[in-house]
Design a protein around this motif. Structure first.
Motif: not given
Lengths: 203, 94
Positions: A78-88
């Motif tokens: 969840c953390l990795a997907v959330g980070t990718a979503w936010f930064l992208s």
């Protein structure tokens, strides 16, 4: 009339931008790698400490340790997907590009169909008591997802896909090294890939 | 030959997108191209009148969605325009 070279470049750029999801953040790759290394470190403490980070302890994990591992794996995902979503999202705003494009939807579907199938498969492996095959299975399904998604984003991502798939297959034959190979694929390779992508596209 | 329909940069971009996407919706065009509703609609109408694209209305959930797709004639015209440009580039290099 515009110069024909300019016009051809314009056509190419439009074709690229409308079919590929170009907002994927390199920084998110680096952070995903860092999360994975931290998780692998914790898993080492729970499974092997103070011994070497490989061996057959992984085949006979206690239920308490198993629960911790599953919760941590889901948190990291969840953390990795959330980070990718936010930064992208931030990257697309900075470049004044649309974030949630048809290309973006295709990218996410292409990546997550194999990943979700892989997660369900790993759950089945856990239920069947085949703990040693969980690490290889995550690498293999994620690698296949990346290869699948490489048609809809920067094509460089397929190297990362092979980088997960090959250690994954290796780990399936040598499950005692599963944790090390998992840390190599999800941790080390993500950091390398993220750094290269950051330098190439994000600056 | 040089196609006048693609002389305008927005129409060239629209057609480039429709060459590689089976269909593309109005709002995605708007954000991808960064143009106003009126401007975009007028260029789309121009291409539609030339029979290079056609409209498909559908629903995405409850919201109406207007999709656009290239016609066979549009694809042929675009390829010949592309061929003309490539020929020009080649000749300039000689």
């Amino acid at each position: 009339m515009r110069k024909p070279e300019q016009e051809l470049a314009e056509i190419k750029s439009m074709m690229e931008r409308s079919t590929r999801f170009l907002s994927l953040s390199g920084l998110a790759g680096i952070l995903a790698g860092v999360y994975a290394l931290l998780a692998a470190g914790l898993a080492y403490f729970w499974i092997y400490y103070p011994g070497a980070p490989f061996g057959d302890q992984i085949t006979g994990i206690k239920e308490q340790t198993l629960n911790k591992l599953v919760i941590m794996a889901l948190l990291v995902l969840c953390l990795a997907v959330g980070t990718a979503w936010f930064l992208s999202r931030r990257k697309s705003e900075q470049k004044a590009q649309q974030f949630w494009t048809p290309a973006g939807r295709r990218f996410v579907l292409a990546l997550f169909i194999p990943v979700v199938a892989g997660a369900a498969f790993c759950l089945a492996l856990t239920v069947q008591g085949q703990f040693a095959l969980v690490a290889p299975a995550t690498l293999i399904f994620y690698g296949l997802g990346l290869l699948n998604a490489s048609h809809f984003t920067m094509s460089d991502i397929r190297y990362l896909g092979f980088g997960q798939l090959i250690p994954g297959l290796f780990a399936a034959f040598f499950p005692h090294y599963g944790l090390l190979l998992w840390a190599f694929g999800f941790g080390f390779l993500h950091i390398i890939y993220g750094t290269l992508m950051y330098l190439k596209y994000d600056r | 030959m040089y196609d006048k329909a693609f002389e305008n940069i927005i129409r060239l971009r629209i057609m480039s997108v429709l060459m590689v996407n089976e269909r593309y919706d109005f709002n995605s065009f708007k954000t991808l191209l960064g143009v106003t509703d009126g401007n975009l609609a007028s260029h789309l109408r121009h291409l539609e009148n030339a029979a290079y694209i056609f409209i498909e209305k559908s629903f995405a959930g409850r919201k109406p969605q207007t999709n656009y797709a290239a016609t066979e004639a549009g694809k042929i015209a675009f390829r010949s325009h592309l061929g003309y440009l490539e020929k020009l580039v080649k000749e300039n290099k000689l």
